[in-house]
Design a protein around this motif. Structure first.
Motif, mmCIF file in Angstrom:
data_model
loop_
_atom_site.group_PDB
_atom_site.id
_atom_site.type_symbol
_atom_site.label_atom_id
_atom_site.label_comp_id
_atom_site.label_asym_id
_atom_site.label_seq_id
_atom_site.Cartn_x
_atom_site.Cartn_y
_atom_site.Cartn_z
ATOM 1 N N GLU A 1 85.748 26.738 99.632
ATOM 2 C CA GLU A 1 86.496 27.684 100.459
ATOM 3 C C GLU A 1 87.691 28.201 99.668
ATOM 4 O O GLU A 1 88.335 27.450 98.925
ATOM 5 N N SER B 1 76.501 28.044 103.621
ATOM 6 C CA SER B 1 77.083 29.379 103.720
ATOM 7 C C SER B 1 76.002 30.348 103.255
ATOM 8 O O SER B 1 75.380 30.123 102.211
ATOM 9 N N PRO C 1 83.638 33.360 109.787
ATOM 10 C CA PRO C 1 82.952 32.437 108.872
ATOM 11 C C PRO C 1 83.847 32.079 107.685
ATOM 12 O O PRO C 1 84.794 32.804 107.368
ATOM 13 N N GLU C 2 83.513 30.969 107.039
ATOM 14 C CA GLU C 2 84.292 30.523 105.889
ATOM 15 C C GLU C 2 84.239 31.554 104.773
ATOM 16 O O GLU C 2 83.182 32.143 104.505
ATOM 17 N N SER D 1 77.893 30.931 108.314
ATOM 18 C CA SER D 1 77.598 29.535 107.986
ATOM 19 C C SER D 1 76.572 29.030 108.994
ATOM 20 O O SER D 1 76.669 29.334 110.182
#
Length: 409
Positions: free
Chosen positions: A114, A230, A47-48, A198
């Motif tokens: 991010e 997120s 995931p981010e 996310s």
């Protein structure tokens, strides 16, 4: 190893806080070096890996000429925040428009970014600057004296001696410098894990963040640049283990139940989920923010609960206060002298204590199972819409404008 190279200030740790501080200090005409253990990666992850920046942090990055480069890559805008407790009445709504009397240009309360998106323009500017970057490199050892710090830097098989008037630890929660300097911590392990992923939803996010308070910990939905959320879900170790083991359909069902009906009405059914990851939640605050010729910034000084998304913002305010202490003529004669370091520590103590108290009180209030506590929480959430002073305090905390007004950011 040859003759030692001297710098005014050496920063150990080239993450967002350390790199930002380096650029600020170069602007003040200091000779600066950064020691970073790995070359930075700007790639997106799954995931981010995201951070929440408030409006105050945006202003800080704008002053450095960095925000445009961040925004151009895509950020999630937080224009609204909705706070609920699933299964209980009442809710709190915060909107960026409520803060425009104080800050006419404030169209967002915050941003979801991010990490790579933030680091890219930072490093582009850092590599064009006069800052000396040792990367990939590690600090092997150091020794402090009354007038300097002597440092041994290793890069591969090569070793190099450098000296500095001041060494800044920006090397994270498990700071090597803090440990080697003998600076203790106070705090505790929450016995909780933060699960991150996310998710995509039927209705998208509409620039809205959702904070759902649950007994075992909060669940946050943070808007991403591409329309997804997120999530950060605080869970017990047993819950986190089960959630990681679930297939996507089971996980989505569990997530929708945890979010509660009102949040699901706002965002629509969850239609997709990324990979999941977890990390332990803890509170740790250094017992002192400075030692002889050493200062701590960012997570090396304080790691707090993610309930209000204040970690990176607090680190940027460390940078702002250090710059304030180092911009005068006295500091330029010797940036590591005790009066400068004591001034920095004094400035940071109140802000860190206030944010830690706020996040702890939110966590404990909504985690309480004392008889009647849930009823009182629902009543408080219901009445807060009619208490502009209290709602204003929450808005100032969320956006960072309270700290700007105090001259902190």
């Amino acid at each position: 190893m040859g003759e030692a190279q001297h710098f005014d200030i050496v920063i150990v740790g080239g993450g967002a806080v350390g790199a930002t501080l380096a650029l600020e200090l170069e602007r003040l005409a200091y000779r600066v070096a950064v020691i970073e253990h790995a070359d930075p990666s700007f790639a997106s992850t799954d995931p981010e890996r995201v951070i929440a920046l408030n409006y105050g942090s945006r202003l800080h990055l704008e002053r450095l000429g960095l925000w445009q480069g961040v925004e151009a890559q895509g950020v999630g805008n937080i224009r609204h925040i909705i706070v609920t407790e699933p299964g209980n009445r009442g809710r709190v709504d915060l909107d960026a428009s409520d803060g425009r009397n104080e800050f006419p240009g404030m169209n967002e309360l915050g941003y979801v970014v991010e990490m790579g998106v933030l680091l890219r323009p930072l490093y582009e500017k850092l590599r064009r600057s006069s800052v000396t970057l040792f990367s990939p490199a590690s600090l092997r050892k150091f020794e402090t004296f009354s007038d300097r710090v002597e440092i041994e830097v290793a890069s591969g098989d090569e070793k190099q001696r450098i000296t500095a008037s001041l060494m800044v630890a920006a090397d994270g929660t498990h700071s090597q410098i803090r440990r080697m300097a003998g600076i203790g911590l106070f705090g505790w392990d929450y016995n909780r894990f933060g699960l991150v992923a996310s998710v995509s939803c039927e209705k998208g996010h509409r620039d809205t963040a959702h904070e759902c308070f649950r007994g075992s910990g909060p669940l946050a939905f943070l808007p991403l640049a591409d329309g997804r959320f997120s999530i950060v879900w605080a869970a017990t170790p047993a819950e986190a283990t089960q959630l990681l083991a679930m297939n996507d359909d089971l996980f989505i069902t569990a997530l929708q139940k945890a979010a509660g009906e009102r949040t699901m009405d706002e965002i629509g059914a969850i239609t997709g989920v990324s990979k999941r990851a977890t990390y332990p939640l803890e509170l740790s605050i250094a017992k002192q923010f400075t030692a002889q010729r050493i200062a701590l910034v960012g997570n090396a000084a304080h790691t707090i609960h993610p309930v209000a998304g204040q970690g990176m913002n607090l680190g940027f305010r460390d940078v702002a206060d250090m710059v304030t202490m180092l911009e005068g003529e006295l500091a330029h004669k010797d940036p590591g002298q005790p009066i400068i370091l004591q001034g920095y520590a004094e400035k940071r103590r109140a802000d860190v204590a206030a944010v830690a108290t706020f996040t702890e009180s939110m966590s404990h209030t909504f985690g309480s199972e004392i008889p009647g506590a849930k009823f009182l929480r629902g009543l408080a959430l219901e009445k807060m819409a009619f208490a502009p002073t209290l709602q204003g305090l929450l808005l100032r905390q969320a956006s960072g404008v309270g700290q700007i007004k105090q001259g902190v950011s």
